[in-house]
Write a protein that holds these residues in place. Structure first.
Motif, PDB file in Angstrom:
ATOM      1  N   TYR B  36       1.007  -0.968  -0.618  1.00  0.00           N
ATOM      2  CA  TYR B  36       0.072  -0.032   0.490  1.00  0.00           C
ATOM      3  C   TYR B  36       0.925   1.622   0.221  1.00  0.00           C
ATOM      4  O   TYR B  36       1.706   0.847   0.748  1.00  0.00           O
ATOM      5  CB  TYR B  36      -1.036   0.093   1.673  1.00  0.00           C
ATOM      6  CG  TYR B  36      -2.259  -1.104   1.657  1.00  0.00           C
ATOM      7  CD1 TYR B  36      -1.963  -2.260   1.544  1.00  0.00           C
ATOM      8  CD2 TYR B  36      -2.980  -1.032   0.566  1.00  0.00           C
ATOM      9  CE1 TYR B  36      -2.948  -2.984   1.567  1.00  0.00           C
ATOM     10  CE2 TYR B  36      -4.299  -1.209   0.596  1.00  0.00           C
ATOM     11  CZ  TYR B  36      -3.811  -2.856   0.726  1.00  0.00           C
ATOM     12  OH  TYR B  36      -5.216  -3.764   0.818  1.00  0.00           O
ATOM     13  N   GLN B  38       0.639   5.538   1.111  1.00  0.00           N
ATOM     14  CA  GLN B  38      -0.443   6.385   1.497  1.00  0.00           C
ATOM     15  C   GLN B  38       0.200   7.806   1.687  1.00  0.00           C
ATOM     16  O   GLN B  38       1.660   7.940   1.792  1.00  0.00           O
ATOM     17  CB  GLN B  38      -0.284   6.040   3.086  1.00  0.00           C
ATOM     18  CG  GLN B  38      -1.261   6.731   3.659  1.00  0.00           C
ATOM     19  CD  GLN B  38      -1.726   6.353   5.044  1.00  0.00           C
ATOM     20  OE1 GLN B  38      -0.810   5.979   5.920  1.00  0.00           O
ATOM     21  NE2 GLN B  38      -2.456   6.093   5.582  1.00  0.00           N
ATOM     22  N   GLY B  41      -2.777  13.042   5.406  1.00  0.00           N
ATOM     23  CA  GLY B  41      -3.674  12.842   4.595  1.00  0.00           C
ATOM     24  C   GLY B  41      -4.638  12.070   3.902  1.00  0.00           C
ATOM     25  O   GLY B  41      -5.780  11.752   3.928  1.00  0.00           O
ATOM     26  N   LYS B  42      -4.045  11.308   3.905  1.00  0.00           N
ATOM     27  CA  LYS B  42      -5.139   9.959   2.884  1.00  0.00           C
ATOM     28  C   LYS B  42      -4.970   8.944   3.153  1.00  0.00           C
ATOM     29  O   LYS B  42      -3.812   8.915   4.079  1.00  0.00           O
ATOM     30  CB  LYS B  42      -4.375  10.074   1.153  1.00  0.00           C
ATOM     31  CG  LYS B  42      -4.066  11.432   0.718  1.00  0.00           C
ATOM     32  CD  LYS B  42      -5.617  11.841   0.131  1.00  0.00           C
ATOM     33  CE  LYS B  42      -5.594  13.244  -0.307  1.00  0.00           C
ATOM     34  NZ  LYS B  42      -7.141  13.962  -0.452  1.00  0.00           N
ATOM     35  N   GLY B  43      -5.931   8.312   3.210  1.00  0.00           N
ATOM     36  CA  GLY B  43      -5.769   6.204   2.981  1.00  0.00           C
ATOM     37  C   GLY B  43      -4.813   5.709   2.275  1.00  0.00           C
ATOM     38  O   GLY B  43      -4.808   6.153   1.632  1.00  0.00           O
ATOM     39  N   PRO B  44      -4.601   4.874   2.581  1.00  0.00           N
ATOM     40  CA  PRO B  44      -3.622   3.736   2.186  1.00  0.00           C
ATOM     41  C   PRO B  44      -4.246   3.302   1.090  1.00  0.00           C
ATOM     42  O   PRO B  44      -5.699   3.181   1.388  1.00  0.00           O
ATOM     43  CB  PRO B  44      -3.301   2.429   2.807  1.00  0.00           C
ATOM     44  CG  PRO B  44      -3.988   2.984   4.320  1.00  0.00           C
ATOM     45  CD  PRO B  44      -5.517   4.138   4.260  1.00  0.00           C
ATOM     46  N   LEU B  46      -4.262   0.829  -2.769  1.00  0.00           N
ATOM     47  CA  LEU B  46      -3.516  -0.682  -2.841  1.00  0.00           C
ATOM     48  C   LEU B  46      -2.901  -0.785  -4.506  1.00  0.00           C
ATOM     49  O   LEU B  46      -3.353  -0.010  -4.853  1.00  0.00           O
ATOM     50  CB  LEU B  46      -4.153  -1.699  -3.437  1.00  0.00           C
ATOM     51  CG  LEU B  46      -4.344  -2.479  -3.553  1.00  0.00           C
ATOM     52  CD1 LEU B  46      -3.202  -4.240  -2.446  1.00  0.00           C
ATOM     53  CD2 LEU B  46      -5.078  -3.655  -3.727  1.00  0.00           C
ATOM     54  N   PHE B  89       3.829   0.652   3.011  1.00  0.00           N
ATOM     55  CA  PHE B  89       3.583  -0.451   3.978  1.00  0.00           C
ATOM     56  C   PHE B  89       3.560  -1.876   2.673  1.00  0.00           C
ATOM     57  O   PHE B  89       2.466  -1.776   2.144  1.00  0.00           O
ATOM     58  CB  PHE B  89       2.088  -0.311   4.586  1.00  0.00           C
ATOM     59  CG  PHE B  89       1.571   1.042   6.034  1.00  0.00           C
ATOM     60  CD1 PHE B  89       1.466   2.171   4.966  1.00  0.00           C
ATOM     61  CD2 PHE B  89       2.654   1.032   6.734  1.00  0.00           C
ATOM     62  CE1 PHE B  89       1.207   3.297   5.838  1.00  0.00           C
ATOM     63  CE2 PHE B  89       2.538   1.951   7.985  1.00  0.00           C
ATOM     64  CZ  PHE B  89       1.839   3.279   7.050  1.00  0.00           C
ATOM     65  N   PHE B 104      -0.239  -5.637   9.031  1.00  0.00           N
ATOM     66  CA  PHE B 104       1.027  -4.495   7.899  1.00  0.00           C
ATOM     67  C   PHE B 104       2.302  -4.793   8.819  1.00  0.00           C
ATOM     68  O   PHE B 104       2.006  -4.712   9.907  1.00  0.00           O
ATOM     69  CB  PHE B 104       0.537  -3.001   8.704  1.00  0.00           C
ATOM     70  CG  PHE B 104      -0.984  -2.970   7.289  1.00  0.00           C
ATOM     71  CD1 PHE B 104      -2.410  -3.494   7.767  1.00  0.00           C
ATOM     72  CD2 PHE B 104      -1.014  -2.092   6.339  1.00  0.00           C
ATOM     73  CE1 PHE B 104      -2.848  -3.094   7.020  1.00  0.00           C
ATOM     74  CE2 PHE B 104      -1.649  -1.564   5.194  1.00  0.00           C
ATOM     75  CZ  PHE B 104      -3.493  -2.438   5.369  1.00  0.00           C
ATOM     76  N   THR B 106       5.495  -2.051   9.389  1.00  0.00           N
ATOM     77  CA  THR B 106       5.371  -0.929  10.182  1.00  0.00           C
ATOM     78  C   THR B 106       5.563   0.504   9.029  1.00  0.00           C
ATOM     79  O   THR B 106       5.517   1.558   9.805  1.00  0.00           O
ATOM     80  CB  THR B 106       7.263  -0.546  11.051  1.00  0.00           C
ATOM     81  OG1 THR B 106       7.559  -1.769  10.650  1.00  0.00           O
ATOM     82  CG2 THR B 106       6.881  -1.681  12.286  1.00  0.00           C
TER      83      THR B 106
END
Lengths: 115, 114
Positions: B36, B38, B41-44, B46, B89, B104, B106
């Motif tokens: 992922y 990221q 301020g955003k979501g991960p 794919l 990630f 996930f 780190t």
């Protein structure tokens, strides 16, 4: 994929109060999850939201603190109850769309600050 | 046994270079390994994923290399661009049946300088 929206996008809340976060998907999904991401950290699964039944919680997370609802195939809510500053995090919902074997997609997240 | 170990924690690469991020796992029941991306301020999002039946998967400038015997997998970003600067990630899961939950790593903060 799926278009996922979360409300609110961010909030600042007082200690001891509760906040309900909504997750809406534009198409039916098979699985919905709620994750927490503390500032600068990785993602930790809170629970799997099960349609029409109680959510399945991960170790360290309990229903009284994080009640979850999933009334249908496209919507879920997560409530953060009796908040403390330690609950300040980004809360993310994720989904596996119907027809997707493995792919999990994330919403934009809700940034929560507890004062 | 449920952990996914990711390295390095941060990575600085010059524009045009190759970015390499590594992950290792213990649980041989894992059979799905996504990466992922990221942005702040955003979501991960794919990026790319692989299953253990192949050793490599390429999508554009992004390649996953998978070593089943070593229980390791890595993300290679070729011709890295400043727009690739983000946190990456790795993750792993078991599917189907047991659970679809993702474990996930780190995270690796990648900075690409012009």
């Amino acid at each position: 994929s799926a278009v996922i929206s979360q409300k609110p996008s961010r909030d600042i809340c007082q200690r001891g109060t509760s906040l309900t976060i909504q997750c809406q998907v534009d198409s039916q999904v098979t699985m919905m999850f709620w994750y927490r991401q503390q500032p600068g950290q990785s993602l930790t699964l809170i629970a799997t939201a099960n349609q029409g039944s109680e959510a399945t919680y991960e170790s360290g997370f309990v229903i009284d603190k994080f009640p979850i609802s999933r009334p249908n195939l496209t919507f879920s809510t997560l409530t953060v109850s009796n908040m403390s500053p330690e609950d300040s995090s980004i809360y993310l919902c994720s989904v596996i769309p119907r027809g997707a074997a493995y792919e999990q997609y994330f919403g934009p997240g809700t940034r929560l600050t507890v004062t | 046994q449920q952990q996914v170990k990711q390295s390095p924690q941060s990575l600085i690469v010059q524009k045009g270079g190759i970015s390499i991020i590594n992950c290792a796992y213990e649980n041989t029941a894992f059979d799905y390994f996504p990466w992922y991306q990221q942005f702040p301020g955003k979501g991960p999002a794919l990026l790319i994923a692989i299953r253990p039946d192949v050793s490599e998967k390429k999508e554009g400038r992004f390649t996953i290399s998978f070593n089943k015997s070593a229980k390791q997998f890595s993300l290679h970003i070729m011709d890295s661009q400043p727009g690739d600067s983000a946190t990456y990630f790795c993750a792993a899961s078991m599917f189907p049946g047991n659970t679809d939950k993702l474990i996930f790593g780190t995270g690796t903060r990648l900075q690409v300088f012009p």
